[in-house]
Scaffold this active site. Structure first.
Site, mmCIF file in Angstrom:
data_model
loop_
_atom_site.group_PDB
_atom_site.id
_atom_site.type_symbol
_atom_site.label_atom_id
_atom_site.label_comp_id
_atom_site.label_asym_id
_atom_site.label_seq_id
_atom_site.Cartn_x
_atom_site.Cartn_y
_atom_site.Cartn_z
ATOM 1 N N GLN A 77 2.004 5.658 6.825
ATOM 2 C CA GLN A 77 1.417 4.846 6.082
ATOM 3 C C GLN A 77 0.390 3.938 6.699
ATOM 4 O O GLN A 77 0.651 3.423 7.583
ATOM 5 C CB GLN A 77 2.667 3.856 5.387
ATOM 6 C CG GLN A 77 3.442 4.638 4.329
ATOM 7 C CD GLN A 77 2.643 5.120 2.958
ATOM 8 O OE1 GLN A 77 1.642 4.707 2.629
ATOM 9 N NE2 GLN A 77 3.125 6.048 2.265
ATOM 10 N N CYS A 85 -21.288 0.197 1.780
ATOM 11 C CA CYS A 85 -20.033 0.966 2.236
ATOM 12 C C CYS A 85 -19.320 1.185 0.700
ATOM 13 O O CYS A 85 -19.146 0.330 -0.293
ATOM 14 C CB CYS A 85 -19.070 -0.005 3.174
ATOM 15 S SG CYS A 85 -17.630 0.553 3.286
ATOM 16 N N CYS A 91 -14.287 -0.408 -0.089
ATOM 17 C CA CYS A 91 -13.669 -1.466 -0.827
ATOM 18 C C CYS A 91 -14.178 -1.469 -2.119
ATOM 19 O O CYS A 91 -15.296 -1.850 -2.266
ATOM 20 C CB CYS A 91 -13.744 -2.743 -0.005
ATOM 21 S SG CYS A 91 -12.827 -2.731 1.426
ATOM 22 N N CYS A 142 0.758 7.804 -5.095
ATOM 23 C CA CYS A 142 -0.255 7.067 -4.779
ATOM 24 C C CYS A 142 -1.293 7.175 -5.590
ATOM 25 O O CYS A 142 -2.494 6.705 -5.456
ATOM 26 C CB CYS A 142 -0.701 7.651 -3.465
ATOM 27 S SG CYS A 142 -0.981 9.320 -3.364
ATOM 28 N N ASP A 145 7.889 12.481 -2.961
ATOM 29 C CA ASP A 145 6.523 11.839 -2.635
ATOM 30 C C ASP A 145 5.607 12.734 -2.325
ATOM 31 O O ASP A 145 5.151 13.023 -1.409
ATOM 32 C CB ASP A 145 7.012 11.265 -1.042
ATOM 33 C CG ASP A 145 6.116 10.356 -0.593
ATOM 34 O OD1 ASP A 145 4.998 9.868 -1.164
ATOM 35 O OD2 ASP A 145 6.006 9.924 0.547
#
Length: 470
Positions: free
Chosen positions: A301, A123, A126, A426, A399
């Site tokens: 979010q 994966c 992460c 972000c 934003d």
């Protein structure tokens, strides 16, 4: 043998005591099994080749930087200072990508990844499960500092003055993600994508997913007609599941799929063509002292504490005063507009600019009790250039999407004469480029806060205060 303090049997890579086993290179960044370029010519690395190297600083994208005979190598699953054997996964002009497959000398910040899928070749969601949680915060702060230095052009003294750090949110590094999109492979199995790939890795659980999402029977069944399955667990207690096929989006629901105190809904991209089943089509979110009602497909979010965390930071940095006017650009459902409106009062003008139809509808619905708030349906660039919104204005919340606001928007915002801008970002690189655009207009980055809204991943959220230079 295993390096003391590291459980190699549970780690995402093989962790060996330095010097154990056959030599995999000379430790100075040369291909394993070689002593250097033949006849004085440098040999470039090739895909699937393994090389022993010493890892240097962190880099954007969840990598660390290393070099092999001058060639740049971006290494995943590694930590600065480690000596590893890395396997090349991609070769590009000027650099290669690689995964650390054996750790010969582990950094003290290395831990065993809690998820069995957080390994090379599995994966890609992460990036940092092999890094201790506190060290993940340091990693992300280092990336932010480097981007401010390289792309914003800030001097080290300016960066030190900002005191760049990344703050953890409540609830820990697992079980936080309230919105998950599972890909579906050709066999109908739901899973997650490999790093930089469309290949699906079937999984039996995603440990960063919200517990209510982990409890759903999404991963234990077949999805023969779906491309993807999306799951949402809202802060208001709603759970939503949507199968996304090669045709109309289908809502799926059922009492067995959700906790006893919730109901199933589905994300419906096209309600007119969706097959209607039980469950509401909207979810409730709670933030900024209000309850929000959104389509299950609407943007929100992904960390349950993120919305309030960002609202608190924006209000703290802007310090809105009664009667001040404000713009909420790229405003979505109007989260920041509602928070600012509560501070400036009902007689002040607050304008939300949003281009997505779903966001515009959500803002108009959720902010209808605030008489001073106007919602403008337009792209921010268009709204500013065509004077759909006009200055002067006292406060601005920016934003933007991951690509940033851009020099044109920065120029038009500055021209409106606000006393302060809160920039919610972000992506550190896009943020840094826009900081440079503000600096070119005579503004300064006066304060900066970082938040770990996405634990275990490379992503970091920033809230910066920009104002005219003093």
């Amino acid at each position: 043998m295993t390096r003391p303090g590291v459980d190699a049997s549970r780690s995402g890579v093989d962790v060996s005591r330095a010097g154990a086993g056959p030599a995999r290179g000379d430790g100075r960044g040369r291909p394993a099994g070689t002593t250097g370029p033949a006849d004085g010519e440098r040999r470039g690395l090739e895909e699937a080749e393994r090389v022993e190297l010493t890892v240097d600083a962190v880099a954007p994208g969840g990598h660390c930087v290393a070099r092999v005979d001058g060639q740049v190598v971006f290494v995943r699953h590694a930590l600065p200072g480690e000596r590893v054997v890395a396997e090349v996964t991609e070769v590009h002009r000027g650099f290669v990508r690689a995964d650390a497959v054996t750790v010969l000398d582990a950094a003290p910040q290395r831990v065993a990844p809690p998820c069995p899928y957080a390994k090379p070749g599995l994966c890609g969601g992460c990036d940092l499960q092999h890094v201790a949680p506190e060290a993940q915060l340091d990693w992300k702060a280092a990336v932010v500092r480097e981007q401010l230095r390289r792309l914003a052009g800030l001097a080290d003294a300016e960066i030190d003055r900002l005191g760049v750090r990344v703050e953890a949110l409540p609830s820990g590094p697992l079980g936080w993600r309230s919105r998950v999109r599972y890909a579906v492979d050709a066999a109908g199995r739901a899973g997650l994508l490999k790093h930089r790939s469309h290949e699906v890795v079937p999984v039996d659980r995603c440990l960063i997913a919200h517990p209510a999402i982990q409890a759903l029977p999404v991963l234990g069944r077949s999805w023969p007609a779906a491309e993807a399955v999306e799951a949402v667990a809202s802060t208001g207690g709603d759970v939503a599941v949507t199968a996304l096929p090669d045709g109309p989006t289908t809502r799926v629901a059922g009492s067995a799929a959700v906790p006893s105190d919730g109901s199933a809904a589905a994300r419906v991209d096209d309600p007119a063509t969706a097959r209607s089943l039980d469950g509401p089509q909207t979810v409730r979110e709670v933030a900024a002292g209000r309850e929000w009602t959104l389509p299950a497909s609407g943007f929100w979010q992904v960390h349950p504490a993120a919305a309030d965390t960002l609202v608190d930071a924006v209000l703290d940095l802007l310090d809105p005063q009664a009667g001040e006017s404000a713009w909420d650009l790229y405003g979505g459902a109007g989260l920041f507009a509602a928070a600012v409106a509560a501070r400036v009062g009902p007689d002040a003008r607050v304008t939300v600019v949003e281009s997505a139809g779903e966001g515009v509808a959500a803002a108009r619905d959720n902010l209808r009790d605030l008489p001073g708030v106007e919602v403008v349906a337009a792209r921010v660039e268009t709204a500013l250039a065509r004077r759909r919104v006009t200055g002067p204005v006292d406060l601005v919340v920016l934003d933007p999407p991951r690509s940033g606001a851009g020099a044109r928007v920065v120029r038009d915002v500055v021209a409106a004469g606000p006393r302060a801008v809160a920039y919610v970002a972000c992506d550190p690189a896009a943020f840094a480029r826009d900081v440079r655009a503000f600096a070119d207009a005579g503004w300064e980055l006066a304060a900066l806060r970082g938040f770990d809204l996405f634990p275990m991943t490379r992503h970091v959220e920033l809230v910066g205060l920009l104002r005219p230079a003093r």
